[in-house]
Design an enzyme around this catalytic site. Structure first.
Site, PDB file in Angstrom:
ATOM      1  N   LEU A 294       0.835  -1.204   0.000  1.00 53.52           N
ATOM      2  CA  LEU A 294       0.000   0.000   0.000  1.00 53.52           C
ATOM      3  C   LEU A 294       0.867   1.250   0.000  1.00 53.52           C
ATOM      4  O   LEU A 294       0.365   2.365   0.085  1.00 53.52           O
ATOM      5  CB  LEU A 294      -0.908   0.007   1.239  1.00 53.52           C
ATOM      6  CG  LEU A 294      -1.680  -1.282   1.528  1.00 53.52           C
ATOM      7  CD1 LEU A 294      -2.573  -1.105   2.748  1.00 53.52           C
ATOM      8  CD2 LEU A 294      -2.510  -1.704   0.339  1.00 53.52           C
TER       9      LEU A 294
ATOM     10  N   SER B  14      -4.662   1.452  -9.122  1.00 50.83           N
ATOM     11  CA  SER B  14      -5.522   2.640  -8.972  1.00 50.83           C
ATOM     12  C   SER B  14      -6.352   2.888 -10.222  1.00 50.83           C
ATOM     13  O   SER B  14      -5.893   2.651 -11.348  1.00 50.83           O
ATOM     14  CB  SER B  14      -4.624   3.850  -8.712  1.00 50.83           C
ATOM     15  OG  SER B  14      -5.334   5.036  -8.932  1.00 50.83           O
TER      16      SER B  14
ATOM     17  N   GLU C 211      -6.680   5.577 -11.442  1.00 48.72           N
ATOM     18  CA  GLU C 211      -5.977   6.605 -12.214  1.00 48.72           C
ATOM     19  C   GLU C 211      -5.291   6.021 -13.451  1.00 48.72           C
ATOM     20  O   GLU C 211      -5.001   6.752 -14.396  1.00 48.72           O
ATOM     21  CB  GLU C 211      -4.948   7.315 -11.331  1.00 48.72           C
ATOM     22  CG  GLU C 211      -5.566   8.265 -10.321  1.00 48.72           C
ATOM     23  CD  GLU C 211      -6.176   9.522 -10.936  1.00 48.72           C
ATOM     24  OE1 GLU C 211      -5.541  10.125 -11.819  1.00 48.72           O
ATOM     25  OE2 GLU C 211      -7.298   9.877 -10.541  1.00 48.72           O
TER      26      GLU C 211
ATOM     27  N   TYR D 198       1.794  10.098 -11.385  1.00 53.93           N
ATOM     28  CA  TYR D 198       1.279   9.078 -10.466  1.00 53.93           C
ATOM     29  C   TYR D 198       0.668   7.923 -11.265  1.00 53.93           C
ATOM     30  O   TYR D 198       0.968   6.748 -11.024  1.00 53.93           O
ATOM     31  CB  TYR D 198       0.232   9.715  -9.550  1.00 53.93           C
ATOM     32  CG  TYR D 198      -0.542   8.719  -8.713  1.00 53.93           C
ATOM     33  CD1 TYR D 198      -0.024   8.240  -7.524  1.00 53.93           C
ATOM     34  CD2 TYR D 198      -1.800   8.272  -9.126  1.00 53.93           C
ATOM     35  CE1 TYR D 198      -0.733   7.318  -6.758  1.00 53.93           C
ATOM     36  CE2 TYR D 198      -2.507   7.352  -8.370  1.00 53.93           C
ATOM     37  CZ  TYR D 198      -1.980   6.876  -7.182  1.00 53.93           C
ATOM     38  OH  TYR D 198      -2.671   5.965  -6.435  1.00 53.93           O
TER      39      TYR D 198
ATOM     40  N   LYS E  20       1.775   4.048 -11.523  1.00 50.75           N
ATOM     41  CA  LYS E  20       0.887   2.964 -11.093  1.00 50.75           C
ATOM     42  C   LYS E  20       0.649   1.962 -12.230  1.00 50.75           C
ATOM     43  O   LYS E  20       0.485   0.770 -11.990  1.00 50.75           O
ATOM     44  CB  LYS E  20      -0.454   3.534 -10.605  1.00 50.75           C
ATOM     45  CG  LYS E  20      -0.390   4.109  -9.200  1.00 50.75           C
ATOM     46  CD  LYS E  20      -0.351   2.996  -8.150  1.00 50.75           C
ATOM     47  CE  LYS E  20      -0.241   3.534  -6.740  1.00 50.75           C
ATOM     48  NZ  LYS E  20      -0.125   2.477  -5.723  1.00 50.75           N
TER      49      LYS E  20
HETATM   50  O1  G4F Z   1      -9.079  13.766  -3.741  1.00 50.44           O
HETATM   51  P1  G4F Z   1      -8.183  13.749  -4.902  1.00 50.44           P
HETATM   52  O2  G4F Z   1      -6.869  14.410  -4.732  1.00 50.44           O
HETATM   53  O3  G4F Z   1      -8.046  12.247  -5.332  1.00 50.44           O
HETATM   54  P2  G4F Z   1      -7.668  11.558  -6.746  1.00 50.44           P
HETATM   55  O4  G4F Z   1      -6.807  12.430  -7.565  1.00 50.44           O
HETATM   56  O5  G4F Z   1      -8.954  11.116  -7.386  1.00 50.44           O
HETATM   57  O6  G4F Z   1      -6.820  10.304  -6.289  1.00 50.44           O
HETATM   58  C1  G4F Z   1      -7.187   9.463  -5.202  1.00 50.44           C
HETATM   59  O7  G4F Z   1      -7.895   8.337  -5.662  1.00 50.44           O
HETATM   60  C2  G4F Z   1      -7.150   7.448  -6.506  1.00 50.44           C
HETATM   61  C3  G4F Z   1      -8.021   6.225  -6.776  1.00 50.44           C
HETATM   62  O8  G4F Z   1      -9.120   6.568  -7.518  1.00 50.44           O
HETATM   63  C4  G4F Z   1      -5.886   6.995  -5.816  1.00 50.44           C
HETATM   64  F1  G4F Z   1      -5.188   6.213  -6.672  1.00 50.44           F
HETATM   65  C5  G4F Z   1      -5.074   8.175  -5.397  1.00 50.44           C
HETATM   66  O9  G4F Z   1      -3.933   7.725  -4.670  1.00 50.44           O
HETATM   67  C6  G4F Z   1      -5.917   9.047  -4.483  1.00 50.44           C
HETATM   68  O10 G4F Z   1      -6.250   8.318  -3.328  1.00 50.44           O
HETATM   69  O11 G4F Z   1      -8.915  14.467  -6.159  1.00 50.44           O
HETATM   70  C7  G4F Z   1     -10.198  14.075  -6.603  1.00 50.44           C
HETATM   71  C8  G4F Z   1     -10.672  15.058  -7.670  1.00 50.44           C
HETATM   72  C9  G4F Z   1      -9.621  15.397  -8.732  1.00 50.44           C
HETATM   73  O12 G4F Z   1     -10.241  15.453  -9.993  1.00 50.44           O
HETATM   74  C10 G4F Z   1      -9.134  16.783  -8.351  1.00 50.44           C
HETATM   75  O13 G4F Z   1      -8.688  17.581  -9.430  1.00 50.44           O
HETATM   76  O14 G4F Z   1     -10.963  16.284  -7.012  1.00 50.44           O
HETATM   77  C11 G4F Z   1     -10.430  17.344  -7.776  1.00 50.44           C
HETATM   78  N1  G4F Z   1     -10.231  18.486  -6.903  1.00 50.44           N
HETATM   79  C12 G4F Z   1     -10.892  19.667  -6.974  1.00 50.44           C
HETATM   80  N2  G4F Z   1     -10.454  20.507  -6.039  1.00 50.44           N
HETATM   81  C13 G4F Z   1      -9.355  18.565  -5.878  1.00 50.44           C
HETATM   82  C14 G4F Z   1      -9.499  19.836  -5.338  1.00 50.44           C
HETATM   83  N3  G4F Z   1      -8.482  17.659  -5.384  1.00 50.44           N
HETATM   84  C15 G4F Z   1      -7.727  18.028  -4.316  1.00 50.44           C
HETATM   85  N4  G4F Z   1      -6.873  17.119  -3.773  1.00 50.44           N
HETATM   86  N5  G4F Z   1      -7.828  19.278  -3.752  1.00 50.44           N
HETATM   87  C16 G4F Z   1      -8.685  20.216  -4.229  1.00 50.44           C
HETATM   88  O15 G4F Z   1      -8.761  21.341  -3.735  1.00 50.44           O
END
Ligand code: G4F
Length: 315
Positions: free
Chosen positions: A57, A102, A104, A127, A131
């Site tokens: 993990l 993932s 992703e 990333y 992966k």
């Molecule tokens: O919460 P996120 O950063 O997660 P993301 O990129 O989906 O990745 C997570 O899930 C994956 C599995 O599906 C894992 F592999 C990975 O390790 C991680 O756990 O972002 C989710 C979405 C993205 O589209 C991002 O652009 O939310 C959008 N977003 C909008 N505003 C934001 C924000 N993300 C983050 N982190 N912070 C923001 O302010």
């Protein structure tokens, strides 16, 4: 009935193990120093623990940060997987390996309604590229060397232990502060239109163990099958405290990624058919669980108690 060992990467400040402490697991797990980029340390850890099963993990798991640290991300998330598999290949080949793959890895397949194990992979971040390397390496080692190695292709899996940099927890943590009058600042978010498949982490994690108990190694998508936008997430989270999200949030360029995946929704049909996996917790229930936990934590803080993440152990 398991004896569990976990690896800990050495850092100069004390290692933060607050989640284990919060769960009452500290002291019940053997902590072994190791680093995914240092194959010698993995050899030492594996010979010390002599595991039957390894759950990899470990990762630089924040997609956003992988654009700033592509090299580190590749070393840990791609070559780290290779390191573990090489130790098994030249050591005890009976060790089973779970690889945290993932959603992703699919990247920008915007026209796909829902993604299964065979959907095309088109990674859109350092990333995701890393992966995908891990994903194919696992499949290759399985075929070439007969190692029992599986990929769990997990879509977003959230819980009260999510890091604050991820969008779900960033939102619920802010909602809790607004609810208790602890902040007047606006929450800065990036792409509100991104659609993700938000599942409940504990239920997803159960599937990791189940995958290793199958007769044959294989790859499985773990997802709810339902997509929701970041906007829906923030809207529902603020509605739980009877507030209008628009008054407390703003879109900021600083939170945008150079490339973002518009939509990731998975099809867990294979896991459901083979071992009866189901997501169990709905999108709304997940948000309720997370908002409630953050409100509880901030209430403790107001009472002068430490945050659970202030628990620093293992210096
Ligand atoms: O919460 P996120 O950063 O997660 P993301 O990129 O989906 O990745 C997570 O899930 C994956 C599995 O599906 C894992 F592999 C990975 O390790 C991680 O756990 O972002 C989710 C979405 C993205 O589209 C991002 O652009 O939310 C959008 N977003 C909008 N505003 C934001 C924000 N993300 C983050 N982190 N912070 C923001 O302010």
């Amino acid at each position: 009935g398991y004896e569990v060992s976990g690896t800990v990467r050495r850092v100069s400040s004390p290692t933060n193990l607050w989640r284990l402490a919060d769960l009452g697991l500290l002291g019940r797990i053997n902590l072994i120093p190791a680093d995914m980029t240092d194959v010698g340390s993995l050899i030492a850890a594996i010979s010390q623990a002599q595991p039957n099963e390894i759950f990899n993990l470990s990762a630089q798991s924040f997609v956003g940060a992988s654009f700033q640290m592509p090299h580190t991300t590749a070393q840990v998330d791609a070559l780290g997987v290779l390191n573990v598999l090489e130790v098994i290949r030249y050591g005890d080949k009976s060790i089973k390996v779970y690889q945290a793959s993932s959603s992703e890895i699919y990247g920008g397949m915007v026209d796909s309604e829902s993604l299964d194990e065979n959907s095309p992979k088109n990674p859109a971040s350092p990333y995701a590229v890393s992966k995908l390397f891990g994903f194919h390496t696992v499949r290759m080692y399985r075929k070439a060397y007969g190692i029992f190695a599986v990929n769990g292709i997990l879509f977003n899996h959230d819980s009260i232990y999510r890091g604050l940099e991820f969008v779900s927890r960033k939102i619920t943590n802010h909602v809790a502060q607004v609810a208790l009058g602890l902040t007047k600042e606006k929450l800065r978010l990036g792409n509100l239109d991104a659609i993700r498949d938000f599942g409940f982490a504990p239920i997803c994690v159960e599937s990791m163990w189940t995958m290793l108990q199958q007769d044959k190694p294989d790859d499985f998508v773990i997802a709810t099958g339902i997509g929701h936008s970041v906007k829906e997430f923030v809207e529902y989270a603020f509605s739980l405290i009877d507030e209008d999200w628009r008054e407390y949030t703003e879109v900021s360029q600083t939170e945008m990624r150079p490339l973002d995946v518009a939509r990731l929704v998975g099809n867990p049909a294979k896991a459901r058919a083979q071992f009866g996996w189901s997501p169990q917790v709905t999108f709304r229930e997940l948000i309720e669980i997370m908002v409630e936990a953050d409100i509880r934590r901030w209430k403790q803080y107001k009472l002068g108690k430490n945050f659970p993440w202030d628990v620093v152990v293992g210096a």
